[in-house]
Design an enzyme around this catalytic site. Structure first.
Site, PDB file in Angstrom:
ATOM      1  N   GLY A 195      59.311  39.764  67.741  1.00 44.18           N
ATOM      2  CA  GLY A 195      57.967  40.230  67.364  1.00 44.18           C
ATOM      3  C   GLY A 195      57.402  39.447  66.186  1.00 44.18           C
ATOM      4  O   GLY A 195      56.628  39.974  65.388  1.00 44.18           O
TER       5      GLY A 195
ATOM      6  N   GLY B 225      53.652  39.284  65.360  1.00 41.92           N
ATOM      7  CA  GLY B 225      52.985  40.553  65.063  1.00 41.92           C
ATOM      8  C   GLY B 225      52.651  40.731  63.587  1.00 41.92           C
ATOM      9  O   GLY B 225      52.945  39.866  62.756  1.00 41.92           O
TER      10      GLY B 225
ATOM     11  N   ASP C 209      61.925  37.533  75.712  1.00 40.40           N
ATOM     12  CA  ASP C 209      61.437  38.853  76.119  1.00 40.40           C
ATOM     13  C   ASP C 209      62.587  39.821  75.839  1.00 40.40           C
ATOM     14  O   ASP C 209      63.651  39.718  76.464  1.00 40.40           O
ATOM     15  CB  ASP C 209      61.096  38.801  77.624  1.00 40.40           C
TER      16      ASP C 209
ATOM     17  N   TYR D  16      55.507  56.593  71.809  1.00 38.02           N
ATOM     18  CA  TYR D  16      55.993  55.732  70.712  1.00 38.02           C
ATOM     19  C   TYR D  16      56.955  56.516  69.805  1.00 38.02           C
ATOM     20  O   TYR D  16      58.050  56.045  69.487  1.00 38.02           O
ATOM     21  CB  TYR D  16      54.775  55.244  69.917  1.00 38.02           C
TER      22      TYR D  16
ATOM     23  N   LYS E 198      60.936  56.037  69.001  1.00 38.03           N
ATOM     24  CA  LYS E 198      61.423  55.806  67.630  1.00 38.03           C
ATOM     25  C   LYS E 198      62.536  56.795  67.256  1.00 38.03           C
ATOM     26  O   LYS E 198      63.516  56.413  66.619  1.00 38.03           O
ATOM     27  CB  LYS E 198      60.259  55.855  66.629  1.00 38.03           C
TER      28      LYS E 198
HETATM   29  C1  AKB Z   1      51.078  53.080  64.393  1.00 37.46           C
HETATM   30  O1  AKB Z   1      50.013  53.506  63.907  1.00 37.46           O
HETATM   31  O2  AKB Z   1      51.414  53.261  65.571  1.00 37.46           O
HETATM   32  C2  AKB Z   1      52.034  52.338  63.490  1.00 37.46           C
HETATM   33  C3  AKB Z   1      53.039  53.243  62.871  1.00 37.46           C
HETATM   34  C4  AKB Z   1      52.654  54.250  61.863  1.00 37.46           C
HETATM   35  O3  AKB Z   1      54.203  53.159  63.200  1.00 37.46           O
HETATM   36  N1  AKB Z   1      51.295  51.664  62.468  1.00 37.46           N
END
Ligand code: AKB
Length: 340
Positions: free
Chosen positions: A28, A31, A73, A163, A167
C-alpha cells in the site's frame, strides 16, 4: 503449517545472527500513509533497504525515484513471496487496505484485501522467518455500543461496517499468530489521519483532509458529515512517529500486540472549519451529511491511549491549532507555486 512456536523462535534467532540490516517491504505504498511511511523509513534505514509496493495506483515521483518500487497484489500470496525472496525481506508494514466508505460499497473486496491479504502475510512471516510485521488497525473496530468518551483500551468491539469487521478480525488474527507462533506482530488503532502529500481514498474521515484543499483553492467546502460530528484525529508526522516508535519499541515492555489505542486530538467538523477560518477568513463551510454520517456516528469521539503511553512512550506533537497552521502553510505554498 507445522512449525511450532519454539522451532520458529530458534530459526529466527539463527537467521537474525546472519542478518545485520533491516530489509523492509511496505504494501500500500502509493496510499495516504504508505507513501509518507516509505520516505520516513528510507531516510532511517537507507533507500535500497525499503521496498515500496502497490497494486495498481502509480506511486508519487518521490517514492518512485528514491528506491525500489514493485507491483504486487496482497491477495495473491505468490506475488508477495516473490518480493520477499528477491529483496531478502525481514520486516513488513502491511499498509494495503480498503477503507470504511469504499468497504460499504464493496464488502467482498474489503474482506478479500484486508483479511486474505493479512493472512497471506502472516503465513509468509512463518514460512520465511520474518522478524517483525506491522498491521494497522483503526478506530473502526469500535461500534455504537462502545463508550464514546475516553474509549478504553479493552472494551466492546462490535463494529457495524465491513471495514471494522476486518479490523477486529485482523487484530485477533495477529494476536493469535503472535501467541501461537511467537511472531512479533505490532499494530495500533489509527484515528482519522490528516496529511498533505497523498490524498486519502475511501475513508469516512477524509473530510478532515479535503476541507483544507478546498479552503485554499475555492474558499468553501461542503462537508459530508454534520457540523457537530466529533472524531479522534492525528496529523501525519505523529502517525509516522507512532508507527516507527511502536515498531522499534522494546518487545519486553509490550503487553499488547496489534490493538493499541492511539490519538492526538479530537474535534468536531465545525471546530475544524473555525480553526481554518483563523487563517483564511473568507472560508465558508456547509454541511450535507451522506451515508458516511452513520459510520462516523458509530465511532468514538475521544480515546484513552494510556496503554500506548505506558508501554512504548506514545506522546503526540500536534494538536488542532498546530496541525491546522502547518496544513494551511504547506498547502498554500504548494498551491501558489504549482497548484494542486
Ligand atoms: C476511515 O475513515 O475509514 C479511516 C480510518 C479511521 O481507519 N481513515
Amino acid at each position: 503449517m507445522n512449525t511450532t512456536r519454539q522451532e520458529y523462535h530458534k530459526e529466527i534467532e539463527s537467521s537474525m545472527s546472519q542478518k545485520t540490516m533491516k530489509r523492509i517491504l511496505i504494501t500500500g505504498a502509493a496510499g495516504q500513509i504508505g507513501s509518507e511511511l516509505t520516505m520516513a523509513l528510507r531516510e532511517k534505514y537507507g533507500n535500497d533497504n525499503v521496498v515500496a509496493t502497490g497494486r495498481k495506483t502509480k506511486p508519487s515521483e518521490t517514492v518512485l525515484n528514491s528506491g525500489p518500487f514493485e507491483y504486487i497484489d496482497v491477495t495473491k500470496k505468490e506475488t508477495i513471496e516473490e518480493m520477499i525472496e528477491k529483496y531478502d525481506i525481514d520486516t513488513i508494514y502491511n499498509m494495503a487496505a480498503i477503507l470504511s466508505a469504499v468497504g460499504e460499497d464493496h464488502p467482498q473486496l474489503c474482506w478479500n484485501v484486508n483479511m486474505n491479504g493479512l493472512y497471506n502475510i502472516l503465513d509468509l512471516a512463518i514460512e520465511h522467518q520474518l522478524t517483525r510485521i506491522f498491521v494497522p488497525s483503526s478506530i473502526a473496530v469500535f461500534g455504537p455500543e462502545t463508550p464514546k468518551q475516553n474509549t478504553p483500551q479493552e472494551t466492546v468491539l462490535k463494529p457495524t461496517t465491513m471495514y471494522g469487521v476486518t479490523k477486529v478480525s485482523g487484530e485477533l488474527l495477529g494476536d493469535y499468530y503472535a501467541k501461537k507462533y511467537g511472531i512479533d506482530i505490532r499494530g495500533m488503532r489509527y484515528p482519522g489521519i490528516i496529511s498533505n502529500e497523498t490524498l486519502p481514498g475511501g475513508g469516512t474521515t477524509d473530510y478532515a483532509v479535503e476541507i483544507f484543499y478546498e479552503a485554499i483553492k475555492n474558499k468553501k467546502y461542503t462537508c459530508f458529515v454534520k457540523k457537530d460530528t466529533m472524531l479522534p484525529m492525528m496529523y501525519m508526522p505523529d502517525c509516522i512517529k507512532a508507527t516507527i516508535d511502536l515498531m522499534e519499541a522494546d518487545p519486553s515492555k509490550l503487553k499488547h500486540h496489534c490493538d493499541f489505542n492511539v490519538t492526538a486530538m479530537s474535534f468536531s467538523a465545525e471546530d475544524l472549519a473555525h480553526e481554518i477560518k483563523k487563517h483564511i477568513p473568507e472560508f465558508k463551510c456547509e454541511y450535507k451529511p451522506d451515508f458516511r454520517q452513520k459510520i462516523a456516528e458509530s465511532w468514538p469521539q475521544t480515546i484513552d491511549d494510556s496503554a500506548a503511553q505506558k508501554e512504548w512512550g506514545w506522546n503526540p506533537d500536534f494538536d488542532l491549532a498546530k496541525m491546522t497552521e502547518d496544513m494551511v502553510n504547506v498547502l498554500s505554498q504548494r498551491y501558489e507555486s504549482k497548484g494542486f
